[in-house]
Motif scaffolding. Structure first.
Motif, short mmCIF file in Angstrom:
data_model
loop_
_atom_site.label_atom_id
_atom_site.label_comp_id
_atom_site.label_asym_id
_atom_site.label_seq_id
_atom_site.Cartn_x
_atom_site.Cartn_y
_atom_site.Cartn_z
N ASN A 1 -12.74 4.36 1.34
CA ASN A 1 -11.89 5.52 1.02
C ASN A 1 -12.58 6.45 0.02
O ASN A 1 -12.00 7.38 -0.49
CB ASN A 1 -10.52 5.08 0.50
CG ASN A 1 -10.65 4.08 -0.65
OD1 ASN A 1 -11.73 3.93 -1.22
ND2 ASN A 1 -9.55 3.42 -0.99
N CYS B 1 -7.59 7.25 1.31
CA CYS B 1 -6.66 7.01 0.20
C CYS B 1 -5.87 8.30 0.02
O CYS B 1 -6.43 9.32 -0.36
CB CYS B 1 -7.42 6.68 -1.08
SG CYS B 1 -6.40 6.67 -2.56
N VAL B 2 -4.57 8.24 0.31
CA VAL B 2 -3.78 9.46 0.27
C VAL B 2 -3.35 9.81 -1.16
O VAL B 2 -2.83 10.89 -1.41
CB VAL B 2 -2.52 9.34 1.17
CG1 VAL B 2 -2.94 9.24 2.63
CG2 VAL B 2 -1.67 8.13 0.79
N THR B 3 -3.55 8.90 -2.07
CA THR B 3 -3.06 9.12 -3.43
C THR B 3 -4.13 9.69 -4.35
O THR B 3 -3.84 10.56 -5.17
CB THR B 3 -2.52 7.80 -4.00
OG1 THR B 3 -1.55 7.29 -3.08
CG2 THR B 3 -1.86 8.00 -5.37
N PHE B 4 -5.36 9.20 -4.22
CA PHE B 4 -6.38 9.61 -5.20
C PHE B 4 -7.55 10.40 -4.63
O PHE B 4 -8.45 10.77 -5.35
CB PHE B 4 -6.92 8.38 -5.95
CG PHE B 4 -5.88 7.68 -6.77
CD1 PHE B 4 -5.35 8.29 -7.90
CD2 PHE B 4 -5.42 6.42 -6.41
CE1 PHE B 4 -4.38 7.66 -8.66
CE2 PHE B 4 -4.46 5.79 -7.17
CZ PHE B 4 -3.93 6.39 -8.30
N CYS C 1 -7.42 -2.19 -3.63
CA CYS C 1 -6.26 -2.03 -2.74
C CYS C 1 -6.60 -2.71 -1.42
O CYS C 1 -5.80 -3.45 -0.84
CB CYS C 1 -5.98 -0.54 -2.50
SG CYS C 1 -5.38 0.32 -3.96
N ASP D 1 -5.42 1.90 4.90
CA ASP D 1 -5.61 0.45 5.05
C ASP D 1 -4.65 -0.17 6.06
O ASP D 1 -4.96 -1.21 6.65
CB ASP D 1 -5.50 -0.25 3.69
CG ASP D 1 -6.64 0.13 2.75
OD1 ASP D 1 -7.62 0.76 3.23
OD2 ASP D 1 -6.57 -0.19 1.54
N TRP E 1 0.84 -1.19 0.00
CA TRP E 1 0.00 0.00 0.00
C TRP E 1 0.88 1.25 0.00
O TRP E 1 2.01 1.23 0.52
CB TRP E 1 -0.87 0.02 1.27
CG TRP E 1 -2.00 -0.97 1.26
CD1 TRP E 1 -2.84 -1.26 0.24
CD2 TRP E 1 -2.41 -1.81 2.36
NE1 TRP E 1 -3.76 -2.21 0.62
CE2 TRP E 1 -3.52 -2.57 1.92
CE3 TRP E 1 -1.97 -1.98 3.67
CZ2 TRP E 1 -4.18 -3.48 2.74
CZ3 TRP E 1 -2.62 -2.88 4.49
CH2 TRP E 1 -3.72 -3.64 4.02
N CYS E 2 0.38 2.35 -0.56
CA CYS E 2 1.14 3.61 -0.54
C CYS E 2 1.42 3.98 0.91
O CYS E 2 0.57 3.79 1.79
CB CYS E 2 0.33 4.75 -1.15
SG CYS E 2 -0.31 4.42 -2.78
N CYS F 1 -1.38 5.11 3.54
CA CYS F 1 -2.71 4.60 3.20
C CYS F 1 -3.47 4.19 4.46
O CYS F 1 -2.89 3.57 5.37
CB CYS F 1 -2.55 3.39 2.27
SG CYS F 1 -4.13 2.60 1.90
N GLY G 1 -9.39 2.87 -5.52
CA GLY G 1 -7.95 3.03 -5.40
C GLY G 1 -7.18 2.22 -6.43
O GLY G 1 -6.39 2.75 -7.21
S1 SF4 Z 1 -4.01 4.04 -4.00
FE1 SF4 Z 1 -5.03 4.80 -2.19
S2 SF4 Z 1 -6.12 3.05 -1.37
FE2 SF4 Z 1 -4.60 2.27 -2.80
S3 SF4 Z 1 -2.82 1.84 -1.53
FE3 SF4 Z 1 -2.57 3.89 -2.31
S4 SF4 Z 1 -3.43 5.14 -0.74
FE4 SF4 Z 1 -4.17 3.12 -0.34
#
Ligand code: SF4
Ligand SMILES: Cc1ncc(C[n+]2csc(CCOP(=O)(O)OP(=O)(O)O)c2C)c(N)n1
Ligand SMILES: [Mg+2]
Lengths: 287, 588
Positions: free
Chosen positions: A123, A202-205, A53, A24, A18-19, A22, A127
Motif C-alpha cells: 500500500n 490504504c484508503v486512510t493514509f 495491517c 487488504d 480493516w478500515c 481497505c 498503515g
Molecule cells: S490503515 Fe490503511 S492499510 Fe490499515 S486497515 Fe486502514 S486502510 Fe487498510
C-alpha cells in the motif's frame, strides 16, 4: 476432501477490523480463492503473517498459521516448509515488513527458491503505525515523518527479486479480483518461490496510490505481447518505472525448488522413541 | 615424576597446529591414555599465535594446569607466550635451521632440542610434513611408543592415499631417530599405555551428537565462533537421519527458521554466540507466547560487543535468563562438562517439547574447543529417552476442540501445558501469535484472558519445577565449612582444585550447578556453610547475584500485568491485603 473445499472454509470467525474499503479485503479474498482452487484445505495450509495491517490476515484466515515478529515472516515460512514439504506454505505481509525491516530475508528467500508463496500487500505506506513513509512510498510523498517526502527513490521490489534470481515474479491489484486470484494461483502452482506484489490500497493514509490511480494506470500484461518466460521481456517491464503492470512478469519454467534439490519430501515430525538405532556409530566416529 | 604430562605445539595460525595436535591426542587416546586438550588461538586464519595443548594421564583428566612439560615451538613467540608455564626440565623442540628461529635462546634450566624439522621432512617426501617430524621427536622424548602414532596418521591421511600415509610414518620416524641419535634428552617420562578404548570429542561435538540422539531434525544457524562447529558437526550427519541444516542469512532468520520448523513439529535447534544471541533476542518472546518448543544454544564467548571472540567467558547468564522485552517464561540449562553437553542437550529437547517453551542451552567457549577422552559407554544411546509431551493426532484431536469444533492450542490446563497438533493434522487448523491471544490463538486484549494466558505460560515453569529434577553435582567434603558453588564448565578445574586445597589442609564442599532456571534451592547448603564462594568466568558474578537473591529475606510482592496501570485506591487495598500474610520462602 479438496473437491468440497470452498474458499470460505479459509475464513476464520473473526471479523476483519480493516478500515472499510481497505485493499487488504480483496487481497485476502483472492488468496483464499487461490488456495481453494489449487486443492488445498485449511488443515494442510500454513500461513505466516507479518506485522502490520496486512499481517492481521493470519487472524482473519482459517488454517494453521503463525503471526510472528515484524519482518521475519519469510524465515518462519522457510523453516516450516523445509521441515514439512507436504504443507502448502503461504507468507503474507506489508511493504514495510517485506522491503524494509525484512528486506534482507526477502532477497535471500528469493535466492533460496523454496517451494512456497509470498504475497506482499503493498500500500506504499505504513498503515498500522498510522501513516509513515514505507520503502515503496513515492519520493515526494508527504507523511508525518517525512513532511517534504522521503526524498529517496522507492525500492523496486520486482527488480530486487529479478536481481536475486527470482523464478516467479508477479504483480496484481487487489480490486481486480479475478486477475488477482489467477495470479496468486499461478504463484502457488509455481515450482519454487512464487512472489506476488499486490497493489492493496490504504484508503486512510495514502491519498496518491489510490484505487483510481491504479485503475487508470495499470497495464495488464496478459493483454500485451509480453512473454513471462522471456528474461529480457521481464527485465524491460520491471525496469519501466513509468508503468504499473499486473500479471506474471517473469517465470522460470525450469525452476527446481530448493526443497526438491535438497531431496526433502517427508515431514520431519516423526522420530523414534529413543536414539536412532545406529546412534552408537556416532560415538565410534570419535575413536 | 608427575602422573600427568603436559604437551603443546604452537606456531602461527595456518601452520597446521590444530590438526597436528589432534593427531597426537588421538594417538594417546588410541593407546588407552586419557587426554584433555585446550587451545590458544586468535580469530584470524593466518597470522597470530596459536597453540594446541594436551594434558594426558592414565587417569581421567578434565582440566588444564599452568605447567608445560614438552613444547614444540614452530615460532619464537610460542616460547615467549608459554614462558610462565615452562619450568625446570621442560623440553622445547624447535627447528634451529628456520631463519626466524636461529637466534632462539633456550633458558639454561630447560632442555632445548634443535631438530631440523624441515630438512628431515624433505627427506621423507616433503617439507609440509615438518610437524609430523616433530611428533616423532616428541614420541622419543616422552618414551611414547611411536607405533601408536601410526594409527592416527592413517586416520588423518588415508583419504590422500597410502603413499602419503607411508611418507608421514617415515617423517615421524626420522624425527624420532634424530632425537635418539643426535640429541641429549635423557628424560624419564613413563607413557604407560592401557587396553582401554576411548573416544575423544569436544563439547560442541557432544552437543551436536546429543541433538541427533534426541531426534533433532532441523538446525538453522549463522556462522560465529565458537558456535559454528555445532553446525559443521550436524551438516551431513543430520541429513542421514532425514533432517536438514540450513545456513541462514543472519541470526534473526536462523531463530525464525527454527521456530517455523518447530511449529511444523520437527525437533529444532539453533545455536550462536556473542552478538548472535542479541539478534535472536527479538524472537524469544514469540517462541514463548506461541508456545513453541525450541532449543536455543548459546556458546558463550568473551563480550561485550565483539569482545575477545576466541576467548572464554560466562557473561551471558543474565541474557539467557532475562533476554527479551516483557517477561518470557523459559528454562535455562548449562552443562557442566563435555559429556554433559551430550546429556543436557537431550534433556533440553525433552523440556522444550514437554512444556512447549524456549529452552536456553548455555555452553561456553572453553567447553566447545576442549576435547576430552571418555569410555564410549559414557554416551550409551540405549539410555536416551524421548518425551514429546502432549501431541494430539486425528483420533484424539476432538478431545481438545471446543463446541464449535475449533482446536484450542492454548487451552489453559491446570499444569499450564496445552495439546499440540502438528500442521497437517485434520481438524487441528489454528493460528498462534506473538500478540496476546485466547485459547484459540486469536488476538485479544481482554484483561481476564490476558491474565489467564500469562499465568498459564508461567504455570508450565512452575509445573516443571515440581515435576522435574533440578539437581546438582556435589564433590569434596560434605561437612566442610567452606562451600564453593559454580556453574558451567568450571567443574573440571574446581574438582581438581579440591585436591590441591586438601593438600594445603583446606576442606571444601563443592557444588556444581547445571540448572540456572529453574535451579536447585541451595538455601540450606548456603546456611550450613561459614564461607560461600561462587566461581564463574565473568566480572560481576551473575550467578552469585542469583544465589544471593535466592537466600535473601523475602519481600512481599504486589504485581499487575493485565495491561492497566496501577490505580491509587487499588494499590492501597492491595497493600492492606498483603499485611500480615506470611512471606513465601522458596527458591526458584
Ligand atoms: S490503515 Fe490503511 S492499510 Fe490499515 S486497515 Fe486502514 S486502510 Fe487498510
Ligand atoms: C521491531 C518492530 N519495529 C517496529 C514495529 C512497529 N510497526 C508495526 S507495523 C509497522 C509497519 C507496517 O507497515 P507495513 O509492513 O507496510 O504494513 P501495513 O500496516 O502497511 O499493512 C511498524 C513499523 C514493530 N512491530 N516491530
Ligand atoms: Mg504497508
Amino acid at each position: 476432501m479438496s473437491s468440497e473445499i470452498r474458499f470460505t472454509d479459509f475464513k476464520s470467525d473473526k471479523q476483519p477490523t480493516w478500515c472499510p474499503g481497505c485493499g487488504d479485503f480483496g487481497t485476502m479474498n483472492g488468496m483464499m480463492k487461490a488456495l481453494a482452487n489449487t486443492g488445498n484445505d485449511p488443515d494442510n495450509t500454513f500461513v505466516v503473517a507479518g506485522i502490520g495491517c496486512s499481517g492481521k490476515i493470519g487472524t482473519y484466515m482459517h488454517s494453521y498459521a503463525l503471526h510472528g515478529v515484524h519482518g521475519r515472516a519469510l524465515p518462519v515460512g522457510i523453516g516450516t516448509k523445509l521441515s514439512n514439504p507436504e504443507l502448502e506454505v503461504m507468507v503474507a505481509g506489508g511493504d514495510g515488513d517485506g522491503y524494509s525491516i525484512g528486506a534482507g530475508h526477502f532477497i535471500h528467500a528469493v535466492r533460496r527458491n523454496v517451494d512456497m508463496t509470498y504475497v506482499v500487500m503493498d500500500n506504499r505506506i505504513y498503515g498500522l503505525t498510522k501513516g509513515q513513509a514505507s520503502p515503496t512510498s513515492r519520493e515526494d510523498f508527504e507523511t508525518s515523518t517525512s513532511p517534504d517526502g522521503p526524498k529517496q527513490p522507492p525500492v523496486n521490489p520486482l527488480a530486487l527479486a529479478l536481481a536475486a534470481g527470482g523464478t516467479f515474479i508477479a504483480q496484481s491489484f487487489s480490486s481486480d479480483s479475478q486477475r488477482h486470484t489467477e495470479i496468486v494461483k499461478k504463484a502457488i502452482e509455481h515450482d519454487g518461490f512464487g512472489f506476488v506484489n499486490v497493489y492493496s490500497p490504504c484508503v486512510t493514509f495514502n491519498d496518491v496510490d489510490t484505487y483510481d490511480y491504479f485503475r487508470d494506470t495499470i497495464v495488464d500484461l496478459s493483454e500485451t505481447d509480453h512473454d513471462p518466460t522471456d528474461y529480457d521481456d521481464a527485465k524491460s517491464a520491471i525496469l519501466d518505472a513509468d508503468k504499473e503492470y499486473q500479471g506474471v512478469i517473469y517465470q522460470d519454467e525450469g525452476s527446481v525448488p530448493f526443497d526438491e534439490r535438497e531431496g526433502l519430501s517427508e515431514p520431519m515430525h516423526d522420530i523414534p522413541d529413543g536414539a536412532p538405532d545406529d546412534a552408537m556409530d556416532l560415538v565410534r566416529e570419535f575413536y | 615424576m608427575p602422573a600427568d604430562l603436559n604437551w603443546a605445539i604452537g606456531g602461527e595460525a595456518g601452520d597446521g597446529i590444530d590438526s597436528t595436535g589432534k593427531i597426537f591426542a588421538q594417538a594417546l587416546s588410541r593407546a588407552g591414555r586419557h587426554v584433555f586438550t585446550s587451545k590458544d588461538f586468535a580469530s584470524r586464519i593466518r597470522g597470530g599465535y596459536t597453540a594446541y595443548k594436551i594434558r594426558t594421564s592414565v587417569d581421567q583428566v578434565e582440566s588444564v594446569v599452568d605447567r608445560l612439560d614438552i613444547l614444540i615451538a614452530l615460532t619464537e613467540r610460542t616460547i615467549d607466550e608459554n614462558m610462565n608455564e615452562l619450568h625446570e626440565g621442560s623440553v622445547i623442540i624447535y627447528d634451529g635451521e628456520r631463519t626466524t628461529m636461529q637466534d632462539v635462546e633456550i633458558p639454561d634450566e630447560m632442555i632445548g632440542l634443535d631438530v631440523p624439522l624441515k630438512s628431515l621432512a624433505e627427506d621423507a617426501g616433503g617439507a609440509i610434513m615438518r610437524n609430523i617430524v616433530a611428533l616423532g621427536a616428541a614420541c622419543e622424548v616422552t618414551n611414547f611408543p611411536i607405533e601408536n602414532l601410526d594409527e592416527s596418521l592413517e586416520k588423518r591421511f588415508k583419504d590422500k592415499g597410502q603413499a602419503i600415509v607411508e611418507n608421514n610414518k617415515k617423517a615421524a620416524r626420522l624425527g624420532q631417530e634424530y632425537v635418539a641419535e643426535e640429541c641429549d634428552a635423557d628424560t624419564d617420562y613413563d607413557m604407560e599405555t592401557t587396553d582401554n578404548d576411548y573416544v575423544l570429542l569436544n563439547g560442541n561435538e557432544a552437543l551436536g551428537m546429543g541433538a541427533i540422539a534426541a531426534g533433532c531434525r532441523f538446525y538453522s544457524g549463522y556462522p560465529i565462533t565458537p558456535a559454528t562447529s555445532i553446525m559443521e558437526y550436524l551438516t551431513g550427519r543430520l541429513d542421514s537421519y532425514g533432517g536438514k541444516v540450513v545456513q541462514a542469512e543472519d541470526e534473526l532468520a536462523a531463530i525464525n527458521m527454527a521456530l517455523g520448523a518447530a511449529r511444523a513439529g520437527a525437533r529444532a535447534m539453533t545455536a550462536t554466540s556473542g552478538a548472535g544471541i542479541d539478534l535472536m533476542t527479538e524472537t524469544f518472546g514469540l517462541v514463548a507466547t506461541s508456545e513453541t518448543p525450541l532449543v536455543i544454544t548459546d556458546v558463550q564467548r568473551s563480550g561485550p560487543s565483539t569482545g575477545m571472540p576466541t576467548k572464554q567467558e560466562q557473561g551471558d547468564l543474565n541474557m539467557a535468563l532475562y533476554g527479551g522485552h516483557g517477561e518470557v517464561p523459559r528454562f535455562v540449562v548449562a552443562p557442566t562438562n563435555i559429556s554433559e553437553c551430550f546429556w543436557k542437550t537431550i534433556e533440553a529437547f525433552n523440556l522444550a517439547e514437554k512444556y512447549q517453551t524456549p529452552v536456553f542451552l548455555v555452553s561456553d567457549l572453553a567447553m566447545s574447543v576442549s576435547e576430552q577422552t571418555f569410555p564410549p559407554e559414557t554416551f550409551d544411546m540405549d539410555e536416551v529417552e524421548i518425551d514429546r509431551g502432549k501431541v494430539v493426532d486425528e483420533d484424539s484431536i476432538s478431545d481438545w476442540q471446543n463446541e464449535q469444533g475449533q482446536f484450542q492450542p492454548h487451552f489453559p490446563n491446570a499444569d499450564g501445558v496445552s495439546p499440540r497438533a502438528f500442521p497437517g493434522t485434520e481438524g487441528g487448523a489454528h493460528m498462534t501469535t506473538g500478540l496476546e491471544h485466547d485459547e484459540l490463538g486469536r488476538r485479544t486484549e481482554d484483561t481476564d484472558i490476558r491474565i489467564e494466558q500469562v499465568d498459564k505460560r508461567q504455570q508450565k515453569v512452575d509445573t516443571a519445577r515440581e515435576e522435574e529434577e533440578w539437581d546438582y553435582r556435589e564433590y569434596g567434603e560434605p561437612d566442610a565449612d567452606t562451600l564453593v558453588i559454580s556453574w558451567g564448565s568450571n567443574e573440571g578445574a574446581m574438582r581438581e582444585a579440591l585436591g590441591f586445597l586438601e593438600e594445603e589442609g583446606t576442606d571444601v564442599r563443592f557444588i556444581s550447578v547445571p540448572y540456572i532456571h529453574p535451579r536447585p534451592d541451595l538455601s540450606d547448603e548456603i546456611d550450613a556453610a561459614d564461607e560461600v564462594i561462587v566461581v564463574e568466568c565473568n566480572s560481576t558474578g551473575q550467578f552469585a547475584d542469583l544465589l544471593e537473591h535466592d537466600t535473601l529475606t523475602r519481600v512481599k510482592r504486589v504485581n499487575k500485568y493485565n495491561g492497566v496501570r496501577f490505580k491509587a485506591d487499588e494499590l492501597a487495598e492491595e497493600i492492606e491485603a498483603k499485611l500480615g500474610e506470611p512471606t513465601e520462602v522458596e527458591a526458584e
